[in-house]
Every structure is written in C-alpha cells, then in structure tokens.
Design an enzyme around this catalytic site. Sequence first.
Site, PDB file in Angstrom:
ATOM      1  N   ASP A   2       0.901  -1.192  -0.147  1.00 37.47           N
ATOM      2  CA  ASP A   2      -0.062  -0.050  -0.013  1.00 37.47           C
ATOM      3  C   ASP A   2       0.912   1.200   0.038  1.00 37.47           C
ATOM      4  OD1 ASP A   2      -2.396   1.763   0.667  1.00 37.47           O
ATOM      5  OD2 ASP A   2      -3.217  -0.095   1.011  1.00 37.47           O
TER       6      ASP A   2
ATOM      7  N   HIS B 277      -3.676   6.084   3.143  1.00 33.96           N
ATOM      8  CA  HIS B 277      -4.355   4.896   2.774  1.00 33.96           C
ATOM      9  C   HIS B 277      -3.627   3.723   3.298  1.00 33.96           C
ATOM     10  CE1 HIS B 277      -5.830   1.886  -0.276  1.00 33.96           C
ATOM     11  NE2 HIS B 277      -6.769   2.532  -0.389  1.00 33.96           N
TER      12      HIS B 277
ATOM     13  N   SER C  47     -11.082  -1.232  -1.061  1.00 32.41           N
ATOM     14  CA  SER C  47      -9.794  -0.894  -0.300  1.00 32.41           C
ATOM     15  C   SER C  47     -10.063  -1.268   1.065  1.00 32.41           C
ATOM     16  CB  SER C  47      -9.240   0.343  -0.437  1.00 32.41           C
ATOM     17  OG  SER C  47      -8.604   0.381  -1.642  1.00 32.41           O
TER      18      SER C  47
END
Length: 764
Positions: free
Chosen positions: A150, A221, A540
Amino acid sequence: MPQSSTMNFLHILSTVLFIVSFHPFTRAKPNTYIIHMDPSAMPKAFSSHHSWYFSMLSSISDTSEAASASSTVTSKHLYTYTHSINGFSATLTLSKLESLKKSFGYLSFTRDRPLTVHTTHTSQFLGLNSVSGAWTAPNYGEDVIIGIVDSGIWPESESYSDEGMAQVPTRWKGKCESGTNFSSFFCNKKLIGARFYNKGLLSSHPKLTIPMNSPRDINGHGTHTSSIAAGNSAKGASYFGYASGTANGMAPRAHIAMYKVVWRYGTYTSDVLAAIDQAIQDGVDILSLSLGLSVDNNVLDDDPIAVATFAAMEKGIFIAASAGNDGPLYWSLVNGAPWMLTVAAGSIDREFDGILTLGNGVQITFESLYPGNFSRNQMPLVVMDECASVEELRQVRNNIIVCKDHLRINDQVENAESAMVSAAVFISNYSYLSELYTRSSFPAAFIGLDDGQTVIDYIKQNSDPRGRFQFRKTRIGTKPAPKVDAYSSRGPFLSCPNVLKPDILAPGSLVLASWSPVSEVTKVGSHPSFSKFNILSGTSMAAPHAAGVAALVKRAHPDWSPAAIRSAIMTTANPFDNNLSPIKDVSNFNQPASPLDIGAGHINPIKALDPGLVYDAKPQDYMKLLCAMNYTSKKIRMFTKLSHDCMNRSLDLNYPAFIAFFNDDGLSTSADKFEQEFQRTVTNVGKGGMAYTAKVTGMDGIKVMVEPPKLVFKQKYEKQSYKLRLEGPKLLKKDVMFGALSWRDDAGKYMVTSPIMATTITSQ
C-alpha cells in the site's frame, strides 16, 4: 468507478483513488517492461538469475534510427524477481525489446502499467469481542504476519503500539528500511517490517523528486488499511466526534509488514511485483492487496499481480484482494484470479448524520460528516431554485440557501462554495447524493425529493421561514445492514468466468481507521483539516477486513492451505442482513443481491474458525484450470516452476461456489434444455463420526440435484466427493438466477453453504 449515472458520482466519492495515465510507448523513448523468463534455461556459466539477466541486457543492441541518433538511450535494470515471477523489469527501447525476445529462455513481456488504489465499529458489527467470538483467548491472530502492499505506514499511530504483542516470529526474514523521516527504530513487535519501492515510478517519471522517500505514509491509505487488518487497540478514536470509541483491527495481535508502493504520483506494476516478491521471501502469512489494474487490462497471464500471487499461494500465503470500485455493472470485477479471495464492499450498521430543524419543529435527518462547528441559532431559509448564479448567491450568503436539482448537483455545490454561503440545502432525486457530499466544506444537507418538498412547503407557508443545523451525530444499530454498495465491482471475472466471483462481502463503506496526520482529510471553508483517524469507503477497506479474518483462521489452523482458509470464510458467510432478510443491493432499488454482487455473503469470523467441511485445492488444480482455459505450456511456465503437460485439464475447480452460463444462441426455444454437472470434494475438519445431508435452495424453473444426498465421515480429515447437476431451459426466466447448496450435519452444528448461480449474461 460505475459507468452510469450511479458510477459518475463515485468518481468524486473515491478520494482515495490514484488514477495515473499511461503514455503509449514510442520507438524513440525507452519504456519499462516486465520480462518473464524460464529459470530452467539459465546457462551454467551464471551463478544467479540476476547475473544472467544483467548479462542479457548488456548484450542486446538497439537498431532503431532514433536510438542511434541519441547516445543517452540506454537499458536500465530495475528489479530482479525470483519469488513472485521469474524474470526482471527494465527500461528498454522497443528495438531492444525486440532483440530481447530472441534471447534463450525468454517467455513473454508485460508493459509496466499504472494501478489504481481501491479506496471501528466494524469489528463489533462482525461479532468480534473479548467476551465471546473469535477474540476469545488465545486467538487474536498471534504469531501471524500480514503483509500490506500500500502507501506506507504512520508508525507513531496508537494502532501500531506493541503493547500485549508476542515476540517477532523467529521465521521472519524481513526488516525495516530507513529513509526520509523513517528509521528501523520505528519498528517494534507490532510493525515488524517496512520497505518501499519506486524504481518503476521513477523510470516513468525520471525528473521526479520524491519528498518522502521512505516507508512513511503521507497519504493515509496504507495506514488506514493496515490498521483495519491488524491494528492494536486505539482508544479515543473518532473523526471530529463521529464514530467515537476504540478502534481495533480484525486481528489485533497479528504482526504487520508494510510494503510501500503507492505514491502521490502513481503506482506501477513493477514496484508492486518487487514488493510481493520480497514479501514472499520475508515470510508473510497473509497478503492484503487494495489495488489493481483496470478492468480493460484484466487477462490473467498479462496481469503480473495474478502471476505473482500464484507463486505466493504455492508458498502457502493467503491473498485477500479488493474487487475494485467500478460497480455496479456486471463484468467490472478485478483481482479475480481463483487463487485469491476477492472481496466486495458493503455497509455496516452505523450512520453519520446531521439534522435540519425547521422553524415549526420538523426535523429532517441526512447523512453528513461535516466536521466544523455551526451555530445552533436559527437562520432564514431562502429558495434559490437552480442556484445557477454565483452573484445572486452572494447576495443571500448569510442565509440557508435551498437549491433544487435542475443543474448538475456538483455545479450547484461549486457555486455555493464560490459564493461563500453560510449553509445550504440541496434537493435531488438521487438517493446516493448524501453520501457523495458527506464531506462538504460548508454546512449542507443533501436530501431527497420527499424531504425536499417538506422544506419547500414550510417556506411557502411561512413569512419568516427559518432553520438550524446540528452535526456530529452517530447512530449505531441501523437496519438493514449490510447492503452491498453501488461502487463495489461485480462479477463475473472476465478472464476466468467459470469460477464465481466475488467470493465474499466485507465492510467497506464509511469505515473508521487510523490515518496519516499530515494528510488532509477534508476542508472547512477554505481551510484544510487533519486527523489521526479517517472515514473512507471502498473495496480497499473491505480487503483488509478479510485479511484480518484470514489471520484469525490461520492462527486457529496453521497447517491449512490458502484454499482451505478461503473455503472456511466463504462457506460460513451470512447471506442475510440484520433484519434476517437477504442482503440488499443499493444499486438495484434494494432488491436482493446476487452472488455476482456479494459472493457467498457477508463475512462471519466467528463461524469461519470452525467450518465443519472445507473445499481444498492444490497448485496442480489451478494448473488444470489454466490448461482447460487453453493456456499453453509456455504461458503456464509464467505462473509456476512446476512442470505440467496439460494431459489433465478441467474448468471444474474444487471451489465452494457454482456458476453455470445458460448461453442462449439466439435460436433457442422454450423446449431447448441446458444441463451442467459439477463435481466437488470436501474434507471433514470437524470430529470423526459426522454425517451431512444436502439441502438445496432452488431456482425457479431449474432442477438442482445432488448425488449422493448424504455424506458420512468416519474420521477427521476424511474426504468425500459429490456431484451437483443443474437442468433447465436455455431460455431462463431471468438473466440472473441464484440459489444455494447447504450441507448440514445431523447434530445441527454446521451449515456449510455454497452459492449457485445460473445466468445468461455475456461480456458483450
């Protein structure tokens, strides 16, 4: 994002996405390629594949006129891959690529393409707590290592505290790499590995300077997804007062290894491959992937992530991957390789609200994540119809303006922002707009036509209409939940339609988790706001939920294969919501969702720990599937070092789901029949002396037969096989029909359920 009116708004909603444009290669300009090689072809003169590849690159010549005119055009090696795929990545001119294709051992090439990122109450919603359920000692995911590919990690977050953590497993071979504002001292017994990869990015953008060249996350994220999967308890978590409480990951005692590949400037396949390659070598048990290629680029042998994760599966690593945010159209799913768990996204039983109170006391509730303070004093309400004129809006900016949806709603919002209005009410016939604009930069209510008419009628009936706003309201226990959200990509998977995808539904909408405090989460007026926690939506967020649950199953059954863990998660999933009704599809007027939307159902970690029966599969079974899909032996060598002559081939993988395509040739009549038979083998992972009876939830007009109807297991780990047969007309009553097969033990403890799909939809 969706390719309809529903899809358009999701392009705006998914603020976590990184869309990177690919510039087609030219003969004059070198580009990055991923080269697949046959490792058995390495000459004995070389001590390693790495030295072989280097020698190969130095020996090829560039015969193009453009390259000859420029001495600066050179080949550059980026990565050597030895654990995920067999090969390397390099920058090459097209002419040099053509020369390389003639090299001994060359198999194929893939262009280095950009990928897209698919962007605490959820643990309680899934039934996890320290009193009952999967979080009863000793299983909090201890000793399991989850690798996250990520945007990096913010190590100071409370989610990465190692309080209560066991020692780092002795089998771990990874490390924490130093870089900008990051050193190995940031790692501990929770965060045991942190690496970063950007050679592919820099190859595509050679003049780029990366300000945070380290595993540190300045995007947010990666911090969000990793804390969902395995974050430690973080007390006092909230998003500006919304969702207050303690945030826990799914497997709070599992270890985390972060592999940073997502950058502000893009995400590239060559870097992701390098991360997966290293994660395999480091010794992760679980891989969580919340990114993928576009739907248009989804061919298994041309998808390096699919190829790399095959190697991970061979090493016993479980892969959870996001299905993508391109729903709700069929065939929009990505990451659908049959050796992955493909995860769709749904809602949870929690909503974030604001309240508009009219002068007559009537209250209208609407979804909102507006973080700012707002006066509770009443303000005048003024109807401005289309809200098309910024100048007119400025003249009434100190009122609550009311806009009707005659223009595009985003134009109205932009006009209101430009006019710096104090507050607004937007009336629209699109039910999803409230979630779309939950993060408006000014106090605003996005409401439907019915509530909108209530506001309009009140204004018309009063000489001095007024209203006031309240925010930061959190409601828990809302029903029905879950629902599958519109953005969640739908199956079938274009590259492998004979395996039903997605596999599972997990929480993905409005999920609270840790965040990078230097990454902006919203604006209040023109001022950016920051937070240690953020609320995001996307598959996600769903994938790390499933990865965390897989860690719990892995801890309980460390010798189980990735296929067995996937089976346990799928066959114990819940197809019903908290109203005990079938899970609804938001994009289809809240009609029951099909397995093409939700797979086997909503993930249930408690039951997944003890599934009764499992559908297992070995690497050879997937190779039989690839052979049946007409993959040549050369292409299969891209996936595995194991030899396979394709003498045995079958599209009927031992999978805990069934899909049949009742393909109508356009000439079929109501009398024409369709038949398909499936064979499955289940392994008893319960105690010995168990008997299971088949129960079928049928489909109108389709006959479903199971033979034998009863399975008897004398001992644990015994295997039994059965056949499932579908018979029906080629002309189905609906394009999509579904049912289920459940094996129930005589004692009533286990219900091992698999979805059955019958469909006539095509990818055309």
